[in-house]
Design an enzyme around this catalytic site. Structure first.
Site, PDB file in Angstrom:
ATOM      1  N   GLU A  36      46.014  39.060  34.657  1.00 18.59           N
ATOM      2  CA  GLU A  36      46.777  38.561  35.806  1.00 18.59           C
ATOM      3  C   GLU A  36      46.042  37.488  36.596  1.00 18.59           C
ATOM      4  O   GLU A  36      44.891  37.683  37.007  1.00 18.59           O
ATOM      5  CB  GLU A  36      47.144  39.721  36.738  1.00 18.59           C
ATOM      6  N   LYS A  38      54.120  42.935  37.485  1.00 22.75           N
ATOM      7  CA  LYS A  38      54.653  44.193  38.019  1.00 22.75           C
ATOM      8  C   LYS A  38      55.760  44.659  37.086  1.00 22.75           C
ATOM      9  O   LYS A  38      56.738  43.948  36.867  1.00 22.75           O
ATOM     10  CB  LYS A  38      55.196  43.991  39.435  1.00 22.75           C
TER      11      LYS A  38
END
Length: 408
Positions: free
Chosen positions: A219, A235
Site C-alpha cells: 500500500e 480496504k
C-alpha cells in the site's frame, strides 16, 4: 536533535535461549529506494526520535534532511538533477504512534518493541563499487507466538467499535492485534524473506542499533512525482480465488467501507493540495497480495506551492486506511481498545529525496528488538462487520508474514 553515528548502528547484540549473538551490518534495502541505487547505497548519517526527545518530529526530520542537502521544504518544485558523488536520498520511517501524535491524538499503548524509535531518518550516498549480494546469514530460531489478545478479546473490540458507530461516535475504526515471539540468530535473512513476499510493492528492510524492520506492504501512503501527490488506499479483502474476487467485487459492505476511506484520503490530500486539483484516478480496483485479493483506489492531487515534508506528514499520518473515519475520533477509539502499541506497523516507511517521495504504509510489517520478533494485523470495522469474520481476516493477513518468519 539526536544524531546517531553510523558506527553505533553496526552492532546488535541478541542473546536468545541458546545465548547466540548476531552482528548484522548496515543493509541498504530501503523500500521505495530507486532500483538502480540499491546496491551502491552507503549510509552517511542518521537521526532517530523517541517521545522523550521532545519537539516536533516532522519538523525535526525536515531540518535534519536539509542539513544534509536534501531540501524538502517546497515539494511542488522539481528536485535538482542527480549527483552520483553526493547524497542520493534518505530512508524515512514514521511509526503509527508518531503519526497519531502529529494528528493530536491521545497516547496509545506502549510500543512493544522497546528499542525501536518512533521516527528514523537515514541519509545515503553512493559507494563507488556495488555491494556484494547479502549473505545468507547464520542460524535463525524463532519461538512460539504469544498473542496480545485472544480471538474473543479481538471480537469484543469489534463489538465495541460497532457500539460506537451506533452512538454516532465514529463511522469506521481500524482495529489491530499484535503477537511476538522470542528469537535467536541473525534476523535479517528472515526479514528479507518477508520483504520478498508476492505483491510487496514496498518490500525491504531498515536496521538500527538494537532493532530492525522488515516490510512487505502493498500500500502506498504517499508518492510524489512531478509535483503530484498520489495515495493508494487499500480496504477490502478476500481469498485470492475466482470466487473470492467475485465476492469482493459484489460486496456492498466492502465497497461502502472502501469508499469511506477514499473520501477520507481525498480530504487529507485537499489540506496540502492546490485548490481543485484532487481527483480519484481509479476506484475499487482488485489487486493481489500473496493469497489475498484486496481492493485499491488511486487518489491524486497537485502539491500546493510551498508544501514541505513536515506539513505533508502531519496531513497524511497515520494513513486513513489504518485509522478510520473521522480520523481523530477513530484514533481515540484505537487508543482505548488496543492493548499493545502498533510499533513498526501502520506507519510510514520508504524513501525521500528532493522531487521524489515514495512512502509505503507499513502494513504486513514485522520488527525485531534485541529479544523478540513482533507482528501486527487488523482490519477496518464498520456497522456491517461480523466479529468472527474480522478475527479471521486479521489471521489471513498475518499468516504469510508469520510463515516468512518461521524458524529453521
Amino acid at each position: 536533535m539526536r544524531v546517531v553515528s553510523r558506527k553505533s548502528t553496526e552492532r546488535m547484540r541478541v542473546d536468545g535461549p541458546d545465548g547466540m549473538e548476531t552482528l548484522p551490518g548496515i543493509v541498504a534495502e530501503v523500500p521505495g529506494a530507486p532500483a538502480g541505487c540499491r546496491r551502491v547505497l552507503t549510509e552517511r548519517a542518521r537521526w532517530e526520535w523517541r517521545p522523550a526527545d521532545g519537539g516536533d518530529p516532522a519538523a525535526l526530520a525536515e531540518q535534519f534532511l536539509a542539513a544534509y542537502g536534501l531540501a524538502l521544504h517546497d515539494l511542488a518544485r522539481p528536485g535538482p538533477g542527480h549527483d552520483p558523488t553526493g547524497v542520493c536520498g534518505a530512508a524515512l520511517y514514521v511509526s503509527a504512534a508518531a503519526g497519531a501524535a502529529l494528528a493530536g491524538a491521545p497516547a496509545a499503548a506502549a510500543n512493544p518493541a522497546a528499542t525501536l524509535p518512533e521516527v528514523a531518518v537515514v541519509v545515503y550516498g553512493h559507494h563507488p563499487v556495488p555491494a556484494p549480494p547479502a549473505p545468507a546469514g547464520g542460524r535463525w530460531w524463532r519461538g512460539d507466538w504469544a498473542e496480545s489478545w485472544t480471538p474473543g478479546q479481538h471480537a469484543a473490540a469489534v463489538t465495541a467499535v460497532r457500539a460506537g458507530i451506533a452512538r454516532g461516535d465514529v463511522y469506521q475504526v481500524n482495529v489491530v492485534g499484535h503477537a511476538s515471539a522470542r528469537y535467536a540468530g541473525d534476523p535479517l535473512p528472515a526479514l528479507r524473506r518477508l520483504a520478498a513476499l508476492p505483491g510487496a510493492r514496498y518490500g525491504g528492510t531498515l536496521t538500527g542499533a538494537g532493532w530492525a524492520i522488515g516490510c512487505a506492504s502493498p500500500e502506498t501512503l504517499v508518492e510524489l512525482a512531478d509535483g503530484r501527490l498520489i495515495t493508494r488506499p487499500i480496504k477490502g479483502t478476500r481469498p485470492a480465488t475466482a470466487a473470492g474476487r467475485a465476492e469482493l467485487l459484489a460486496s456492498a459492505k466492502e465497497r461502502a467501507e472502501h469508499v469511506m476511506i477514499v473520501d477520507l484520503e481525498r480530504n487529507d490530500l485537499a489540506r496540502v493540495a492546490r485548490t481543485g486539483s484532487v481527483r480519484v484516478d481509479e476506484l475499487f480496483a482488485v489487486r493481489r497480495w500473496c493469497d489475498l485479493w484486496q481492493a485499491e483506489s488511486t487518489v491524486s492531487a497537485a502539491a500546493a506551492d510551498g508544501l514541505g515534508l513536515a506539513d505533508l506528514l502531519r496531513a497524511l499520518c497515520p494513513g486513513g486506511s489504518v485509522t478510520g473515519a473521522p480520523k481523530l475520533a477513530a484514533l481515540q477509539r484505537i487508543a482505548a481498545l488496543e492493548p499493545v502499541g502498533r510499533g513498526a506497523s501502520m506507519g510510514a516507511l520508504g524513501w525521500v529525496a528532493p522531487g521524489r517521495i515514495d512512502l509505503g504504509l507499513s502494513i504486513r510489517t514485522a520488527a525485531v528488538d534485541t529479544e523478540r520478533v513482533h507482528v501486527w494485523a487488523g482490519g477496518g470495522i464498520t456497522w456491517g462487520s461480523d466479529p468472527a469474520a474480522e478475527v479471521a481476516e486479521a489471521a489471513a493477513k498475518t499468516a504469510p508474514v508469520r510463515a516468512a518468519l518461521a524458524g529453521g
